[in-house]
Design an enzyme around this catalytic site. Structure first.
Site, PDB file in Angstrom:
ATOM      1  N   GLU A 188       0.868  -1.539  -0.063  1.00 15.83           N
ATOM      2  CA  GLU A 188      -0.354   0.304  -0.352  1.00 15.83           C
ATOM      3  C   GLU A 188       0.530   1.246   0.182  1.00 15.83           C
ATOM      4  O   GLU A 188       0.808   1.894  -0.759  1.00 15.83           O
ATOM      5  CB  GLU A 188      -1.064   0.047   1.096  1.00 15.83           C
ATOM      6  CG  GLU A 188      -1.878  -1.047   1.144  1.00 15.83           C
ATOM      7  CD  GLU A 188      -1.979  -2.124   1.503  1.00 15.83           C
ATOM      8  OE1 GLU A 188      -2.953  -3.127   0.868  1.00 15.83           O
ATOM      9  OE2 GLU A 188      -0.702  -2.709   1.618  1.00 15.83           O
TER      10      GLU A 188
ATOM     11  N   HIS B  90     -10.384  -5.940   9.347  1.00 17.85           N
ATOM     12  CA  HIS B  90     -10.659  -5.162   8.428  1.00 17.85           C
ATOM     13  C   HIS B  90     -12.723  -4.599   8.518  1.00 17.85           C
ATOM     14  O   HIS B  90     -13.506  -4.753   7.115  1.00 17.85           O
ATOM     15  CB  HIS B  90     -11.125  -6.611   7.501  1.00 17.85           C
ATOM     16  CG  HIS B  90      -9.695  -7.838   7.486  1.00 17.85           C
ATOM     17  ND1 HIS B  90      -9.070  -7.851   7.761  1.00 17.85           N
ATOM     18  CD2 HIS B  90      -9.037  -7.779   6.135  1.00 17.85           C
ATOM     19  CE1 HIS B  90      -8.520  -9.259   7.602  1.00 17.85           C
ATOM     20  NE2 HIS B  90      -7.836  -8.633   6.269  1.00 17.85           N
TER      21      HIS B  90
END
Length: 353
Positions: A89, A158
């Site tokens: 990321e 998540h």
């Protein structure tokens, strides 16, 4: 950073966002993920500088990432404009910031908002500050698409709701669509914006269906989703859905609930929220993120300052527990406000005023 709240003159605060009004015709009915997919197709067709990058955008099942949002983009626009990236990321966002500063319009997909924390230097210290640090020589027209929220058993790493974290950073726009039509129209505006925009979808709403019209929805324009007279509920995403359920349930008790969805946390259409609160005299701000330090505190502070003496009671906040989101379904639902809790909060507020 451009003050995008100054570009809202074409539409009055409180516009209901009727999708049929965008082009005068009947709206389409789409799921949220298909509405987002449609917006990406249209933006990429209209502007060759728009490209998409992220993990597994073309390789997951039939393509389109884990929720299908980028489905068939690669077949339509080619590998140069739909780029699968390594699992990093930090690298994805840093590359996108540089590309945006060079004149393109990258749309980055981060698989879960939780993973964006790995790229915070690129988001907070580079994307958000580049225009300021370089004296206005660069714009950063970057969209970071990701999803957040609970409801489908994705557990603690998540399922976070991080909107307040991003809204706190000067230089970032923060979008939190709560319907298929808003997802479509707001994504078009985010891609067209000259500013870095954090576009937070909700994973539990991807399959929800709704009317979707052509045309963008301006950033910084709240939606009065449901008019009412007794109490205002300000809510986004999953809590918007639950606010509408609560409003339906409370009609049996003779309580009329007005539901306002800010749609973007920055720019924030505080005028529409103030007008609604002044009209009803009572306010509950509901969000899925932990109640402590959530965006509800900011709204409660502004409402208290600007409507002091005009409200029937102090603004209420209803948020999640200060705990990681559990995996087990029963535990997961117990730490996030549900429709029943919102109904009880509204009833309690009505009883005091």
């Amino acid at each position: 950073m451009t003050d995008t709240t100054r570009t809202r003159t074409a539409t009055a605060p409180g516009h209901t966002g009727d999708p049929a009004a965008a082009d005068g015709g009947a709206p389409r009915t789409l799921s949220t993920w298909r509405a987002l997919n449609s917006a990406l197709h249209e933006a990429m067709k209209a502007d060759d500088s728009v490209f998409v990058m992220g993990e597994d955008l073309t390789r997951w099942g039939t393509g389109g990432g884990i929720y299908g949002v980028t489905r068939k983009l690669a077949e339509t626009f080619g590998q140069e404009r739909v780029r699968d990236t390594p699992i990093s990321e930090e690298v994805i966002v840093s590359a996108a910031v540089a590309a945006a500063m060079r004149g393109t319009r990258p749309v980055v997909e981060i698989m879960y908002s939780d993973f964006s924390l790995l790229a915070m230097d690129g988001i907070v210290n580079q994307a958000a500050k580049a225009r300021y640090m370089f004296g206005g020589q660069f714009e950063v027209p970057l969209v970071l698409r990701t999803n957040q929220g609970s409801g489908i058993g994705k557990a603690a790493q998540h399922s976070q709701s991080l909107e307040a974290l991003f809204a706190h950073i000067p230089g970032l726009e923060v979008v939190v669509p709560g319907s298929a039509g808003d997802a479509y129209g707001l994504l078009l505006s985010a891609i067209a914006s000259p500013n870095p925009t954090i576009f937070l979808e909700h994973k539990a709403l991807y399959n929800d269906r709704g009317p979707v019209a052509t045309g963008p929805i301006p950033l910084g324009l709240a939606d009065v989703v449901r008019p009412g007279t007794d109490v205002t509920v300000v809510a986004t995403q999953l809590m918007r859905k639950r606010a509408l359920e609560a409003a339906d349930a409370l009609t049996a008790d003779g309580i009329s609930v007005e539901v306002v969805d800010p749609r973007t946390l920055y720019p924030l259409d505080i005028d529409t929220i103030i007008a609604s609160a002044a009209h009803t005299g009572r306010v509950v701000v509901a969000h899925e993120a932990p109640e402590l330090y959530g965006f509800g505190a900011e709204l409660a502070a502004q409402l208290s300052r600007r409507l002091w003496g005009n409200l029937r009671a102090a603004p209420r906040r209803l948020g999640g527990a200060r705990t990681p989101i559990p995996y087990a379904k029963g535990l997961e639902t117990s730490v996030v406000p549900d429709t029943r809790l919102l109904v009880n909060e509204i009833k309690d507020l009505m009883s005091l005023s």
